[in-house]
Design a protein around this motif. Structure first.
Motif, PDB file in Angstrom:
ATOM      1  N   PHE A 232      -0.983  -4.421  22.444  1.00 27.04           N
ATOM      2  CA  PHE A 232      -1.786  -3.372  21.443  1.00 27.04           C
ATOM      3  C   PHE A 232      -3.208  -3.671  21.670  1.00 27.04           C
ATOM      4  N   ASN A 233      -3.921  -2.569  21.350  1.00 25.16           N
ATOM      5  CA  ASN A 233      -5.667  -2.545  21.584  1.00 25.16           C
ATOM      6  C   ASN A 233      -6.290  -3.599  20.225  1.00 25.16           C
ATOM      7  N   GLN A 234      -7.430  -3.892  20.346  1.00 25.30           N
ATOM      8  CA  GLN A 234      -7.824  -4.996  19.761  1.00 25.30           C
ATOM      9  C   GLN A 234      -7.801  -4.844  18.058  1.00 25.30           C
TER      10      GLN A 234
ATOM     11  N   TYR B 181      -3.360   1.358  18.217  1.00 29.92           N
ATOM     12  CA  TYR B 181      -2.825   1.791  19.367  1.00 29.92           C
ATOM     13  C   TYR B 181      -1.908   0.810  20.014  1.00 29.92           C
ATOM     14  N   PHE B 182      -0.894   1.071  20.544  1.00 25.66           N
ATOM     15  CA  PHE B 182      -0.271   0.331  21.775  1.00 25.66           C
ATOM     16  C   PHE B 182       0.046   1.090  23.031  1.00 25.66           C
ATOM     17  N   VAL B 183      -0.205   0.312  24.086  1.00 25.03           N
ATOM     18  CA  VAL B 183      -0.030   1.042  25.348  1.00 25.03           C
ATOM     19  C   VAL B 183       1.314   0.270  25.930  1.00 25.03           C
ATOM     20  N   VAL B 184       1.960   1.420  26.400  1.00 18.26           N
ATOM     21  CA  VAL B 184       3.351   0.811  27.188  1.00 18.26           C
ATOM     22  C   VAL B 184       3.210   1.445  28.643  1.00 18.26           C
TER      23      VAL B 184
ATOM     24  N   ARG C 263       1.745   5.302  28.668  1.00 21.46           N
ATOM     25  CA  ARG C 263       1.783   5.957  27.529  1.00 21.46           C
ATOM     26  C   ARG C 263       1.014   5.104  26.332  1.00 21.46           C
ATOM     27  N   ILE C 264       0.224   5.956  25.454  1.00 21.41           N
ATOM     28  CA  ILE C 264      -0.364   5.180  24.423  1.00 21.41           C
ATOM     29  C   ILE C 264       0.093   5.891  23.190  1.00 21.41           C
ATOM     30  N   PHE C 265       0.539   4.981  22.202  1.00 21.25           N
ATOM     31  CA  PHE C 265       1.188   5.447  20.857  1.00 21.25           C
ATOM     32  C   PHE C 265       0.154   5.131  19.791  1.00 21.25           C
ATOM     33  N   ASP C 266      -0.070   5.746  18.829  1.00 20.74           N
ATOM     34  CA  ASP C 266      -0.512   5.592  17.357  1.00 20.74           C
ATOM     35  C   ASP C 266       0.390   4.579  16.708  1.00 20.74           C
ATOM     36  N   THR C 267      -0.030   3.461  15.931  1.00 20.33           N
ATOM     37  CA  THR C 267       0.713   2.518  15.705  1.00 20.33           C
ATOM     38  C   THR C 267       1.246   2.930  14.053  1.00 20.33           C
ATOM     39  N   ASN C 268       0.308   3.703  13.421  1.00 24.49           N
ATOM     40  CA  ASN C 268       0.298   4.215  12.132  1.00 24.49           C
ATOM     41  C   ASN C 268       1.551   5.169  12.038  1.00 24.49           C
ATOM     42  N   THR C 269       1.541   6.071  13.027  1.00 25.89           N
ATOM     43  CA  THR C 269       2.295   7.355  13.130  1.00 25.89           C
ATOM     44  C   THR C 269       3.606   7.284  14.165  1.00 25.89           C
ATOM     45  N   GLY C 270       3.268   6.207  15.172  1.00 31.91           N
ATOM     46  CA  GLY C 270       4.406   6.110  16.246  1.00 31.91           C
ATOM     47  C   GLY C 270       4.109   7.423  17.076  1.00 31.91           C
ATOM     48  N   ARG C 271       3.131   8.213  16.886  1.00 31.98           N
ATOM     49  CA  ARG C 271       2.972   9.508  17.627  1.00 31.98           C
ATOM     50  C   ARG C 271       2.557   9.139  19.160  1.00 31.98           C
ATOM     51  N   LEU C 272       3.073   9.931  20.065  1.00 37.46           N
ATOM     52  CA  LEU C 272       2.658   9.558  21.492  1.00 37.46           C
ATOM     53  C   LEU C 272       1.199  10.382  21.454  1.00 37.46           C
TER      54      LEU C 272
END
Length: 146
Positions: A15-17, A21-24, A31-40
């Motif tokens: 996760f970012n700070q 977002y979280f990075v995989v 890939r970077i995803f928005d944690t609120n929406t799950g959107r790539l």
């Protein structure tokens, strides 16, 4: 039933700070995803080097710290690459004598954790601020208390 053989192998996730977002990191790229929406939000699968063992994002910025996986010098886990997702280019690379086990960032500092040392940098200029000898730390745990 999903065909799991076509899914990329997960090598790292973080996760970012502010956990927005979280990075995989996979064998196929980052890939970077928005944690609120799950959107790539970002995907880079055409790196010359595609396997990553560490991928860290600085807050909601375009800055990624990535550590590659491999035996060749350009793939070395001893090399940290600061990467700009907006321009798609490496900003700077830092090389170390041993494998990088963890990376921590905030708006002022970049900390690189090795097995028996930690390096502190000023994040904007990458001027080294301190080198700290540590006890052997084979897991690279940085003690991320917030």
């Amino acid at each position: 039933m999903a065909n799991h053989s076509s899914l990329p192998s997960l090598l790292c996730a973080s996760f970012n700070q502010d956990h927005s977002y979280f990075v995989v990191g996979t064998k196929d790229g980052v890939r970077i995803f928005d944690t609120n929406t799950g959107r790539l939000c970002y995907q880079k699968i055409k790196f010359t080097v595609r396997a990553f063992v560490i991928a860290e994002m600085l807050f909601s910025s375009s800055l990624l710290a990535i550590i590659r996986a491999g035996d060749q010098p350009s793939l070395s886990p001893c090399r940290l690459c600061l990467f700009n997702t907006t321009t798609g280019a490496a900003i700077r690379e830092l090389n170390f004598l041993t494998s990088i086990l963890d990376v921590c960032m905030n708006r002022q500092r970049l900390i690189v954790i090795l097995q028996d040392k930690a390096y502190a940098y000023e994040i904007n200029s990458l001027i080294i601020l301190d080198t700290i000898d540590t006890m052997p730390n084979i897991k690279g745990e940085a003690g991320t208390n917030t």
